[in-house]
Design a protein around this motif. Structure first.
Motif, PDB file in Angstrom:
ATOM      1  N   VAL A   1       0.840  -1.201   0.000  1.00 18.30           N
ATOM      2  CA  VAL A   1       0.000   0.000   0.000  1.00 18.30           C
ATOM      3  C   VAL A   1       0.875   1.251   0.000  1.00 18.30           C
ATOM      4  CG1 VAL A   1      -1.690   1.327   1.324  1.00 18.30           C
ATOM      5  CG2 VAL A   1      -1.952  -1.146   1.093  1.00 18.30           C
ATOM      6  N   GLY A   2       1.947   1.259   0.830  1.00 16.20           N
ATOM      7  CA  GLY A   2       2.824   2.418   0.891  1.00 16.20           C
ATOM      8  C   GLY A   2       3.546   2.676  -0.413  1.00 16.20           C
ATOM      9  N   ILE A   3       4.044   1.620  -1.056  1.00 15.75           N
ATOM     10  CA  ILE A   3       4.730   1.797  -2.340  1.00 15.75           C
ATOM     11  C   ILE A   3       3.770   2.352  -3.386  1.00 15.75           C
ATOM     12  CG2 ILE A   3       5.809   0.552  -4.247  1.00 15.75           C
ATOM     13  CD1 ILE A   3       7.107  -1.275  -2.196  1.00 15.75           C
ATOM     14  N   GLY A   4       2.558   1.809  -3.430  1.00 13.02           N
ATOM     15  CA  GLY A   4       1.590   2.285  -4.417  1.00 13.02           C
ATOM     16  C   GLY A   4       1.233   3.744  -4.214  1.00 13.02           C
ATOM     17  N   LEU A   5       0.949   4.121  -2.959  1.00 13.59           N
ATOM     18  CA  LEU A   5       0.597   5.512  -2.694  1.00 13.59           C
ATOM     19  C   LEU A   5       1.794   6.437  -2.884  1.00 13.59           C
ATOM     20  CD1 LEU A   5      -1.667   5.053   0.458  1.00 13.59           C
ATOM     21  CD2 LEU A   5      -2.395   5.727  -1.819  1.00 13.59           C
ATOM     22  N   GLY A   6       2.981   5.990  -2.447  1.00 14.04           N
ATOM     23  CA  GLY A   6       4.171   6.815  -2.633  1.00 14.04           C
ATOM     24  C   GLY A   6       4.477   7.055  -4.095  1.00 14.04           C
ATOM     25  N   ALA A   7       4.349   6.006  -4.906  1.00 15.48           N
ATOM     26  CA  ALA A   7       4.593   6.166  -6.336  1.00 15.48           C
ATOM     27  C   ALA A   7       3.576   7.120  -6.961  1.00 15.48           C
ATOM     28  CB  ALA A   7       4.537   4.804  -7.020  1.00 15.48           C
TER      29      ALA A   7
ATOM     30  N   LEU B   1      14.679  16.328  -9.241  1.00 17.70           N
ATOM     31  CA  LEU B   1      15.305  15.020  -9.432  1.00 17.70           C
ATOM     32  C   LEU B   1      14.836  14.388 -10.732  1.00 17.70           C
ATOM     33  CD1 LEU B   1      14.973  13.526  -5.831  1.00 17.70           C
ATOM     34  CD2 LEU B   1      16.967  14.644  -6.835  1.00 17.70           C
ATOM     35  N   PRO B   2      15.624  13.470 -11.301  1.00 17.48           N
ATOM     36  CA  PRO B   2      15.139  12.694 -12.449  1.00 17.48           C
ATOM     37  C   PRO B   2      13.903  11.901 -12.065  1.00 17.48           C
ATOM     38  CG  PRO B   2      17.514  12.458 -12.186  1.00 17.48           C
ATOM     39  CD  PRO B   2      17.031  13.172 -10.965  1.00 17.48           C
ATOM     40  N   TRP B   3      13.063  11.608 -13.067  1.00 14.21           N
ATOM     41  CA  TRP B   3      11.777  10.976 -12.742  1.00 14.21           C
ATOM     42  C   TRP B   3      11.956   9.638 -12.044  1.00 14.21           C
ATOM     43  CZ3 TRP B   3      10.378   6.191 -14.353  1.00 14.21           C
ATOM     44  CH2 TRP B   3      11.103   5.623 -15.409  1.00 14.21           C
ATOM     45  N   TRP B   4      12.980   8.862 -12.450  1.00 13.92           N
ATOM     46  CA  TRP B   4      13.147   7.555 -11.830  1.00 13.92           C
ATOM     47  C   TRP B   4      13.621   7.686 -10.383  1.00 13.92           C
ATOM     48  CZ3 TRP B   4      17.999   6.525 -10.031  1.00 13.92           C
ATOM     49  CH2 TRP B   4      19.043   7.297 -10.547  1.00 13.92           C
ATOM     50  N   GLU B   5      14.475   8.685 -10.088  1.00 14.58           N
ATOM     51  CA  GLU B   5      14.925   8.877  -8.712  1.00 14.58           C
ATOM     52  C   GLU B   5      13.802   9.453  -7.849  1.00 14.58           C
ATOM     53  OE1 GLU B   5      18.750  10.841  -6.365  1.00 14.58           O
ATOM     54  OE2 GLU B   5      18.543  11.049  -8.539  1.00 14.58           O
ATOM     55  N   ARG B   6      13.018  10.315  -8.446  1.00 14.60           N
ATOM     56  CA  ARG B   6      11.863  10.856  -7.726  1.00 14.60           C
ATOM     57  C   ARG B   6      10.863   9.749  -7.407  1.00 14.60           C
ATOM     58  NH1 ARG B   6       8.243  15.816 -10.174  1.00 14.60           N
ATOM     59  NH2 ARG B   6       6.724  15.961  -8.480  1.00 14.60           N
ATOM     60  N   PHE B   7      10.613   8.893  -8.373  1.00 17.63           N
ATOM     61  CA  PHE B   7       9.702   7.769  -8.166  1.00 17.63           C
ATOM     62  C   PHE B   7      10.238   6.852  -7.064  1.00 17.63           C
ATOM     63  CE2 PHE B   7       8.392   3.435  -9.029  1.00 17.63           C
ATOM     64  CZ  PHE B   7       7.029   3.546  -9.231  1.00 17.63           C
ATOM     65  N   THR B   8      11.530   6.547  -7.118  1.00 17.89           N
ATOM     66  CA  THR B   8      12.127   5.648  -6.132  1.00 17.89           C
ATOM     67  C   THR B   8      12.108   6.259  -4.736  1.00 17.89           C
ATOM     68  OG1 THR B   8      13.585   4.773  -7.852  1.00 17.89           O
ATOM     69  CG2 THR B   8      14.183   4.318  -5.565  1.00 17.89           C
ATOM     70  N   THR B   9      12.384   7.555  -4.639  1.00 14.42           N
ATOM     71  CA  THR B   9      12.433   8.218  -3.336  1.00 14.42           C
ATOM     72  C   THR B   9      11.084   8.169  -2.637  1.00 14.42           C
ATOM     73  OG1 THR B   9      14.202   9.690  -4.091  1.00 14.42           O
ATOM     74  CG2 THR B   9      12.913  10.389  -2.176  1.00 14.42           C
ATOM     75  N   THR B  10      10.031   8.579  -3.319  1.00 15.43           N
ATOM     76  CA  THR B  10       8.704   8.583  -2.698  1.00 15.43           C
ATOM     77  C   THR B  10       8.205   7.170  -2.446  1.00 15.43           C
ATOM     78  OG1 THR B  10       7.734   8.784  -4.915  1.00 15.43           O
ATOM     79  CG2 THR B  10       8.052  10.808  -3.661  1.00 15.43           C
ATOM     80  N   ALA B  11       8.556   6.227  -3.335  1.00 22.70           N
ATOM     81  CA  ALA B  11       8.156   4.837  -3.102  1.00 22.70           C
ATOM     82  C   ALA B  11       8.859   4.271  -1.871  1.00 22.70           C
ATOM     83  CB  ALA B  11       8.460   3.986  -4.331  1.00 22.70           C
ATOM     84  N   MET B  12      10.135   4.618  -1.671  1.00 22.65           N
ATOM     85  CA  MET B  12      10.861   4.172  -0.480  1.00 22.65           C
ATOM     86  C   MET B  12      10.231   4.747   0.787  1.00 22.65           C
ATOM     87  SD  MET B  12      14.836   4.433  -1.706  1.00 22.65           S
ATOM     88  CE  MET B  12      15.355   4.412   0.011  1.00 22.65           C
ATOM     89  N   LEU B  13       9.863   6.033   0.722  1.00 22.99           N
ATOM     90  CA  LEU B  13       9.212   6.636   1.883  1.00 22.99           C
ATOM     91  C   LEU B  13       7.885   5.943   2.183  1.00 22.99           C
ATOM     92  CD1 LEU B  13       9.366   8.943   3.980  1.00 22.99           C
ATOM     93  CD2 LEU B  13       8.103  10.370   2.359  1.00 22.99           C
ATOM     94  N   GLY B  14       7.111   5.664   1.145  1.00 23.23           N
ATOM     95  CA  GLY B  14       5.854   4.954   1.341  1.00 23.23           C
ATOM     96  C   GLY B  14       6.067   3.548   1.875  1.00 23.23           C
ATOM     97  N   ALA B  15       7.099   2.849   1.373  1.00 26.96           N
ATOM     98  CA  ALA B  15       7.382   1.497   1.855  1.00 26.96           C
ATOM     99  C   ALA B  15       7.800   1.524   3.318  1.00 26.96           C
ATOM    100  CB  ALA B  15       8.468   0.859   0.999  1.00 26.96           C
TER     101      ALA B  15
END
Length: 648
Positions: free
Chosen positions: A448-454, A466-480
């Motif tokens: 749930v956290g990864i999905g919402l973070g992404a 940030l580059p889109w992939w790093e931005r995606f990874t950062t927020t997904a990590m925070l959500g996870a």
């Protein structure tokens, strides 16, 4: 053997038979205190000498005997009045009407050693008129519900849906206050030591929370007389005017506007001065060299901050007023939507209020040190107003996105399972069940956290560079990260969270159990945020060479910011519990109808005085005749109207 037996086809029923006058006389001789025997002698003589008189027929009913003894126990009562009875039914009505003043005496006699101390305390705690109003309300409630049970978790059904919706609850103001305090705490972290920072954080939080709680209720215009702040008394503007309900409805519109405006000014203006003093105190403390930016503080910054804060509250009032007038014009009424839809609507409104609070506090804090110091007191000039407002809005949006992420994770995990009945925590279940639940709950939370973070990576502004992939990874990590922590908390709650055993508990035990669940939900929301802050500080993530890690570290990088998000999410989770609904209902009933803020405490005292009885976790009226008398004519017209639940 059970399967072969028949169903219950009959049961014994106990019916009270009429009591002989001689038996009643013997009972009174033995039950009346010796000092009151002389006062009761005319009644005893009437029973023994005239067994067919009206008073003898009336006292042949056991209920009337108890009523007569209870009403005329105190020295103020005159039992001889019973001998003047000419109608048995009329005597019972008189005794029923006199029961509440008799048992809820404002000055209990201290010369009655037979009265237990707990009953004296219960008697002295409530005024007779307040007790009658509350009992009339409860009697109308059980009649409307079609049951004999008074359950504390069902009392919220006595209120109509508030036209203002989530804006009507004090929790709405708390959301805006916590949003303001969290952002202000990050700015205060630049220059203030821990204790002054805490004081300033609490001042901004409480002032904004109180104002945002009061302003929408005062500004809302209810279309059906049931809205907050209308003349019906459903809000602070009409609750304590001292006027009858019908007279409040006839107040001229100009008078209502003036009264509400006066109350609003009395609430907002002193709070604005406190906010202004805090902002100037912080702005004067900031060292430009340490802040690393061009800064300046103009004269009378406190007054400017107070004016901006007041203007914000005025704009909020205008928006609420416009929405209420629009709904009134189109004839909108609160509808009974599904529980899931109502929770979603409430969550979105609270996220919006949180964002407004962050915008307000960010603008006041940051712009106060970005002024042109050489200008006059009446001139307002900033170093870079468009850029500063963009930065403040970016920061506020990021805080709100984090809050939305936490709310989304908690909603996806659904720790309360949407139950409106009382529950409790039991930690006696086998531990192996907890270990078995942990992997699934943590995995679910992580997904749930990864999905919402992404998803939030598309809209959150802070890591836009940030580059889109790093931005995606950062927020997904925070959500996870948050998802795993909340998943572990969910496993503990699900392991210990059980429905209350309504057959084995009392109203007080079920209330305490559900209160413990509400506190656990608050801890469940706060702990992951504080854990994130501790990990950030102890691991030194802010000094990392990785840009994405730095973004994670600087998201809510002060304890005040983490605490504000956690408390806001915890309040939102608590608002779905039966205990929260009970407490909110008690406050609304106390404000609008003068009823006790703690209905269970009143009902327990009424039980000690033999007006109510306790049946498991609910209360009931001891006598149906007394309950019906309250509903059908025992109270005055004003009491009956003000005590009638919604829809009755």
């Amino acid at each position: 053997m059970v399967a072969e037996t028949d169903v219950i086809t009959a049961a014994a029923v106990v019916v009270a038979e009429p009591v002989e006058p001689a038996d009643v006389a013997d009972y009174l001789r033995s039950a009346v205190p010796p000092r009151r025997t002389a006062a009761w002698q005319p009644v005893i003589d009437e029973l023994t000498e005239r067994p067919r008189s009206a008073v003898s027929r009336a006292l042949s009913v056991p209920l009337n005997v108890w009523l007569a003894r209870t009403v005329h126990t105190s020295p103020a009562g005159d039992p001889a009045d019973l001998t003047r009875c000419t109608d048995a039914a009329g005597l019972q009505r008189e005794l029923l009407d006199a029961l509440v003043p008799a048992v809820f005496s404002a000055q209990p006699t201290a010369s009655a050693p037979s009265v237990p101390d707990v009953r004296r305390t219960a008697t002295a705690r409530w005024r007779p008129e307040d007790a009658r109003r509350t009992l009339t309300f409860l009697a109308a409630h059980v009649k409307h519900q079609g049951t004999d049970d008074i359950a504390w978790w069902e009392l919220h059904r006595t209120l109509r849906p508030d036209p203002a919706g989530p804006l009507s609850a004090p929790i709405a103001g708390a959301m805006a206050g916590l949003g303001a305090g969290g952002v202000a705490g990050e700015y205060f972290h630049w220059a203030l030591s821990p204790f002054p920072r805490l004081v300033c954080f609490l001042t901004i939080t409480l002032a904004t929370a109180v104002a945002v709680t009061a302003v929408p209720r005062l500004a809302w215009v209810g279309g059906d007389g049931a809205g907050p702040g209308d003349g019906s008394g459903a809000g602070p503007a009409g609750a304590r005017t001292g006027l009858p309900r019908a007279d409040r409805r006839r107040l001229p519109t100009v008078t209502k506007i003036a009264r509400r405006s006066g109350v609003g000014c009395a609430v907002v203006l002193p709070l604005s001065l406190a906010v202004g003093a805090v902002i100037e105190s912080w702005a004067r403390t900031v060292d430009p060299a340490e802040a690393g930016l061009a800064s300046g503080v103009a004269p009378y910054t406190w007054l400017r901050a107070a004016c901006v804060w007041t203007l914000f509250m005025a704009l909020l009032a205008l928006v609420v007023l416009g929405v209420s007038l629009l709904r009134r014009r189109v004839g909108w009424r609160p509808d009974s939507t599904s529980r899931r839809v109502a929770r979603l609507r409430k969550a979105l409104v609270f996220v919006l209020l949180y964002w407004l609070g962050t915008e307000l506090a960010g603008a006041l804090s940051y712009l106060s040190i970005r002024q042109q110091p050489g200008t006059s007191a009446t001139e307002v000039s900033f170093i870079d107003l468009p850029g500063d407002l963009a930065l403040v809005s970016q920061d506020a949006t990021y805080h709100s996105c984090i809050f939305l992420l936490i709310v989304g994770i908690m909603a996806g995990l659904d720790p309360t399972r949407g139950s409106s009945r009382p529950t409790r925590l039991e930690f006696r279940a086998p531990r192996r069940l907890l270990w078995a639940m942990l992997p699934a709950s943590m995995g679910r939370g992580m997904l749930v956290g990864i999905g919402l973070g992404a998803a939030l990576s598309v809209v959150e502004p802070w890591s836009a560079h940030l580059p889109w992939w790093e931005r995606f990874t950062t927020t997904a990590m925070l959500g996870a990260f948050f998802g795993v922590l909340f998943g572990a908390g969910l496993a503990i709650l699900r392991w210990a969270h059980v429905p209350a055993d309504l057959e084995q508990e009392t109203p007080q035990s079920t209330l305490r159990g559900d209160r413990a669940v509400a506190v656990a939900l608050m801890i469940f929301a706060v702990v992951p945020l504080l854990a994130k802050w501790l990990i950030t500080v102890l691991a030194g993530l802010a000094e990392s060479d990785d840009t994405g890690v730095q973004v994670l570290a600087y998201s809510l990088w002060t304890p005040e910011a983490n605490l504000s998000v956690g408390l806001a999410a915890g309040l939102l989770a608590m608002s779905s519990t039966a205990y929260f609904a009970y407490r909110e209902t008690g406050l609304r009933l106390a404000a609008t109808r003068g009823l006790p803020r703690h209905p269970v405490a009143f009902m327990e005292d009424a039980r000690l005085l033999n007006v109510l009885r306790r049946v498991g976790p609910v209360y009931q009226f001891c006598h149906a005749e007394f309950r019906d008398r309250l509903v059908n004519g025992g109270a005055t017209a004003g009491d009956a109207a003000s005590a009638r639940p919604a829809g009755v």
